[in-house]
Design a protein around this motif. Sequence first.
Motif, PDB file in Angstrom:
ATOM      1  N   PRO A  37      67.912  31.919  41.573  1.00  0.00           N
ATOM      2  CA  PRO A  37      68.967  32.911  41.784  1.00  0.00           C
ATOM      3  C   PRO A  37      70.243  32.509  41.052  1.00  0.00           C
ATOM      4  CG  PRO A  37      67.928  32.317  43.864  1.00  0.00           C
ATOM      5  CD  PRO A  37      67.439  31.328  42.840  1.00  0.00           C
ATOM      6  N   PRO A  38      71.022  33.484  40.548  1.00  0.00           N
ATOM      7  CA  PRO A  38      72.331  33.142  39.967  1.00  0.00           C
ATOM      8  C   PRO A  38      73.284  32.668  41.049  1.00  0.00           C
ATOM      9  CG  PRO A  38      72.068  35.523  40.103  1.00  0.00           C
ATOM     10  CD  PRO A  38      70.752  34.924  40.492  1.00  0.00           C
ATOM     11  N   SER A  39      74.383  32.053  40.634  1.00  0.00           N
ATOM     12  CA  SER A  39      75.301  31.449  41.605  1.00  0.00           C
ATOM     13  C   SER A  39      75.851  32.469  42.598  1.00  0.00           C
ATOM     14  CB  SER A  39      76.449  30.743  40.880  1.00  0.00           C
ATOM     15  OG  SER A  39      77.158  31.642  40.054  1.00  0.00           O
ATOM     16  N   HIS A  40      76.184  33.687  42.115  1.00  0.00           N
ATOM     17  CA  HIS A  40      76.751  34.664  43.054  1.00  0.00           C
ATOM     18  C   HIS A  40      75.721  35.071  44.105  1.00  0.00           C
ATOM     19  CE1 HIS A  40      74.716  38.334  41.587  1.00  0.00           C
ATOM     20  NE2 HIS A  40      74.875  37.863  40.382  1.00  0.00           N
ATOM     21  N   SER A  41      74.423  35.064  43.749  1.00  0.00           N
ATOM     22  CA  SER A  41      73.383  35.394  44.728  1.00  0.00           C
ATOM     23  C   SER A  41      73.226  34.281  45.752  1.00  0.00           C
ATOM     24  CB  SER A  41      72.055  35.649  44.018  1.00  0.00           C
ATOM     25  OG  SER A  41      72.122  36.797  43.201  1.00  0.00           O
ATOM     26  N   TYR A  42      73.337  33.016  45.312  1.00  0.00           N
ATOM     27  CA  TYR A  42      73.294  31.908  46.267  1.00  0.00           C
ATOM     28  C   TYR A  42      74.444  32.012  47.271  1.00  0.00           C
ATOM     29  CZ  TYR A  42      69.544  28.902  44.484  1.00  0.00           C
ATOM     30  OH  TYR A  42      68.327  28.364  44.169  1.00  0.00           O
ATOM     31  N   ILE A  43      75.618  32.417  46.796  1.00  0.00           N
ATOM     32  CA  ILE A  43      76.761  32.581  47.694  1.00  0.00           C
ATOM     33  C   ILE A  43      76.475  33.680  48.712  1.00  0.00           C
ATOM     34  CG2 ILE A  43      79.185  33.277  47.821  1.00  0.00           C
ATOM     35  CD1 ILE A  43      79.409  32.023  44.945  1.00  0.00           C
ATOM     36  N   GLU A  44      75.934  34.795  48.245  1.00  0.00           N
ATOM     37  CA  GLU A  44      75.621  35.907  49.138  1.00  0.00           C
ATOM     38  C   GLU A  44      74.513  35.524  50.117  1.00  0.00           C
ATOM     39  OE1 GLU A  44      74.790  38.769  46.150  1.00  0.00           O
ATOM     40  OE2 GLU A  44      76.884  39.344  45.881  1.00  0.00           O
ATOM     41  N   LEU A  45      73.521  34.747  49.654  1.00  0.00           N
ATOM     42  CA  LEU A  45      72.461  34.271  50.545  1.00  0.00           C
ATOM     43  C   LEU A  45      73.054  33.402  51.660  1.00  0.00           C
ATOM     44  CD1 LEU A  45      69.776  33.390  47.857  1.00  0.00           C
ATOM     45  CD2 LEU A  45      69.503  35.108  49.664  1.00  0.00           C
ATOM     46  N   GLY A  46      74.003  32.536  51.295  1.00  0.00           N
ATOM     47  CA  GLY A  46      74.646  31.707  52.301  1.00  0.00           C
ATOM     48  C   GLY A  46      75.435  32.517  53.305  1.00  0.00           C
ATOM     49  N   ASN A  47      76.125  33.536  52.813  1.00  0.00           N
ATOM     50  CA  ASN A  47      76.891  34.387  53.720  1.00  0.00           C
ATOM     51  C   ASN A  47      75.984  35.161  54.672  1.00  0.00           C
ATOM     52  OD1 ASN A  47      79.317  33.557  52.646  1.00  0.00           O
ATOM     53  ND2 ASN A  47      79.480  35.254  51.216  1.00  0.00           N
ATOM     54  N   LEU A  48      74.801  35.544  54.189  1.00  0.00           N
ATOM     55  CA  LEU A  48      73.825  36.218  55.040  1.00  0.00           C
ATOM     56  C   LEU A  48      73.241  35.268  56.079  1.00  0.00           C
ATOM     57  CD1 LEU A  48      71.528  38.494  52.821  1.00  0.00           C
ATOM     58  CD2 LEU A  48      73.045  39.226  54.660  1.00  0.00           C
ATOM     59  N   ALA A  49      72.954  34.038  55.645  1.00  0.00           N
ATOM     60  CA  ALA A  49      72.231  33.093  56.498  1.00  0.00           C
ATOM     61  C   ALA A  49      73.072  32.608  57.667  1.00  0.00           C
ATOM     62  CB  ALA A  49      71.754  31.912  55.663  1.00  0.00           C
ATOM     63  N   GLY A  50      74.379  32.395  57.443  1.00  0.00           N
ATOM     64  CA  GLY A  50      75.196  31.773  58.471  1.00  0.00           C
ATOM     65  C   GLY A  50      74.856  30.298  58.597  1.00  0.00           C
ATOM     66  N   ARG A 140      84.616  34.267  59.281  1.00  0.00           N
ATOM     67  CA  ARG A 140      83.776  35.452  59.115  1.00  0.00           C
ATOM     68  C   ARG A 140      84.462  36.717  59.630  1.00  0.00           C
ATOM     69  NH1 ARG A 140      78.301  36.973  58.364  1.00  0.00           N
ATOM     70  NH2 ARG A 140      77.800  34.834  57.796  1.00  0.00           N
ATOM     71  N   GLU A 141      85.284  36.600  60.680  1.00  0.00           N
ATOM     72  CA  GLU A 141      85.911  37.808  61.226  1.00  0.00           C
ATOM     73  C   GLU A 141      86.916  38.425  60.252  1.00  0.00           C
ATOM     74  OE1 GLU A 141      87.927  34.297  63.463  1.00  0.00           O
ATOM     75  OE2 GLU A 141      85.942  34.818  62.670  1.00  0.00           O
ATOM     76  N   TRP A 142      87.328  37.671  59.242  1.00  0.00           N
ATOM     77  CA  TRP A 142      88.207  38.226  58.216  1.00  0.00           C
ATOM     78  C   TRP A 142      87.431  38.999  57.159  1.00  0.00           C
ATOM     79  CZ3 TRP A 142      92.343  34.041  56.616  1.00  0.00           C
ATOM     80  CH2 TRP A 142      93.025  33.599  57.742  1.00  0.00           C
ATOM     81  N   CYS A 143      86.119  38.898  57.186  1.00  0.00           N
ATOM     82  CA  CYS A 143      85.269  39.469  56.136  1.00  0.00           C
ATOM     83  C   CYS A 143      84.174  40.306  56.788  1.00  0.00           C
ATOM     84  CB  CYS A 143      84.656  38.368  55.280  1.00  0.00           C
ATOM     85  SG  CYS A 143      85.836  37.129  54.691  1.00  0.00           S
ATOM     86  N   PRO A 144      84.403  41.583  57.072  1.00  0.00           N
ATOM     87  CA  PRO A 144      83.431  42.379  57.812  1.00  0.00           C
ATOM     88  C   PRO A 144      82.094  42.546  57.109  1.00  0.00           C
ATOM     89  CG  PRO A 144      85.215  43.756  56.944  1.00  0.00           C
ATOM     90  CD  PRO A 144      85.629  42.344  56.750  1.00  0.00           C
ATOM     91  N   ASN A 145      82.077  42.470  55.779  1.00  0.00           N
ATOM     92  CA  ASN A 145      80.840  42.594  55.001  1.00  0.00           C
ATOM     93  C   ASN A 145      80.754  41.413  54.033  1.00  0.00           C
ATOM     94  OD1 ASN A 145      80.053  45.363  55.990  1.00  0.00           O
ATOM     95  ND2 ASN A 145      82.007  45.860  55.058  1.00  0.00           N
ATOM     96  N   PRO A 146      80.294  40.258  54.515  1.00  0.00           N
ATOM     97  CA  PRO A 146      80.388  39.023  53.717  1.00  0.00           C
ATOM     98  C   PRO A 146      79.758  39.094  52.337  1.00  0.00           C
ATOM     99  CG  PRO A 146      79.834  38.502  55.983  1.00  0.00           C
ATOM    100  CD  PRO A 146      79.760  39.996  55.861  1.00  0.00           C
ATOM    101  N   THR A 147      78.593  39.757  52.202  1.00  0.00           N
ATOM    102  CA  THR A 147      77.930  39.763  50.898  1.00  0.00           C
ATOM    103  C   THR A 147      78.592  40.711  49.901  1.00  0.00           C
ATOM    104  OG1 THR A 147      76.321  41.443  51.586  1.00  0.00           O
ATOM    105  CG2 THR A 147      75.715  39.138  51.922  1.00  0.00           C
ATOM    106  N   SER A 148      79.585  41.458  50.357  1.00  0.00           N
ATOM    107  CA  SER A 148      80.320  42.356  49.461  1.00  0.00           C
ATOM    108  C   SER A 148      81.773  41.928  49.306  1.00  0.00           C
ATOM    109  CB  SER A 148      80.261  43.799  49.991  1.00  0.00           C
ATOM    110  OG  SER A 148      78.932  44.252  50.101  1.00  0.00           O
ATOM    111  N   THR A 149      82.094  40.706  49.700  1.00  0.00           N
ATOM    112  CA  THR A 149      83.469  40.224  49.690  1.00  0.00           C
ATOM    113  C   THR A 149      83.719  39.314  48.494  1.00  0.00           C
ATOM    114  OG1 THR A 149      83.521  40.335  52.113  1.00  0.00           O
ATOM    115  CG2 THR A 149      85.245  39.045  51.032  1.00  0.00           C
ATOM    116  N   TYR A 150      84.758  39.627  47.732  1.00  0.00           N
ATOM    117  CA  TYR A 150      85.110  38.880  46.525  1.00  0.00           C
ATOM    118  C   TYR A 150      86.625  38.698  46.497  1.00  0.00           C
ATOM    119  CZ  TYR A 150      80.502  40.633  45.217  1.00  0.00           C
ATOM    120  OH  TYR A 150      79.163  40.943  45.214  1.00  0.00           O
ATOM    121  N   SER A 151      87.085  37.835  45.600  1.00  0.00           N
ATOM    122  CA  SER A 151      88.524  37.710  45.400  1.00  0.00           C
ATOM    123  C   SER A 151      88.830  37.698  43.912  1.00  0.00           C
ATOM    124  CB  SER A 151      89.066  36.448  46.070  1.00  0.00           C
ATOM    125  OG  SER A 151      88.426  35.276  45.589  1.00  0.00           O
TER     126      SER A 151
END
Length: 241
Positions: A37-50, A140-151
């Motif tokens: 997986p690319p790096s951004h997908s690993y980040i999203e996987l982590g946000n999903l997994a908790g 996490r409460e600052w980010c209602p949709n973690p896999t769609s959150t970017y800066s």
Amino acid sequence: MISRLRNRMALNQTAFGHEVHSSAMGVSRWERGAQEPPSHSYIELGNLAGDPECWFFWGRAGLRSEDLMRVLPKLRDRFPQPKLHNFQIVHAGTARLKPGKSELVAIPLLKLVAATNGEKGDNIPILHEAPIESMIAAPREWCPNPTSTYSLRVRGNSMMPLIYNNYILVVDSSQINRGKLDGKIVIAWHKDIGLTVSRFRRYDHTEVLHAENREYGSITLDRKNKWKIIAKVLWWIGRAP
């Protein structure tokens, strides 16, 4: 790990791919070990997994201690120490922590600039395809949709005194329903201007992007100029003077 996470969420490969901006074929390749997986997908996987699995995925994305802006201390006791060699636990405001409020989201800081009115921003309309500059972490409460959150960063002065030049905006790319965005700060995109940060307003059948500083002009959205709302701004970070 990816297959186990998908099965835990009771999702097929198509639905799981949608959560992490990938195709079912891509998920299949990851699970078979045929493709990394690319790096951004690993980040999203982590946000999903908790926690605790998030640390495995974030580590695969290259998350290091200097990338973290904030890590809550209650996480320290949840993981074996060897897994934390790349992380520094910061004891800030420990006495104010509430039980059950220690889960983190890793937020990619993209190599992107959103301009304020009168400036030109970067011309990338799909945030998850942008390169990653660094990482920040937030509750996490600052980010209602973690896999769609970017800066991303801001350029320009027309959103002052609310948002200043070079502030970091944290945005949610899943919140793009214009009917729910009236009065909110958004990221919009136009092929000739690039990414823009403005306040979105609706007046009957007219939609407008307003600068916070009234000395700057506004932008009226219509079918001819083809503006696209790509994210809602959740919060922002700026250095103290």
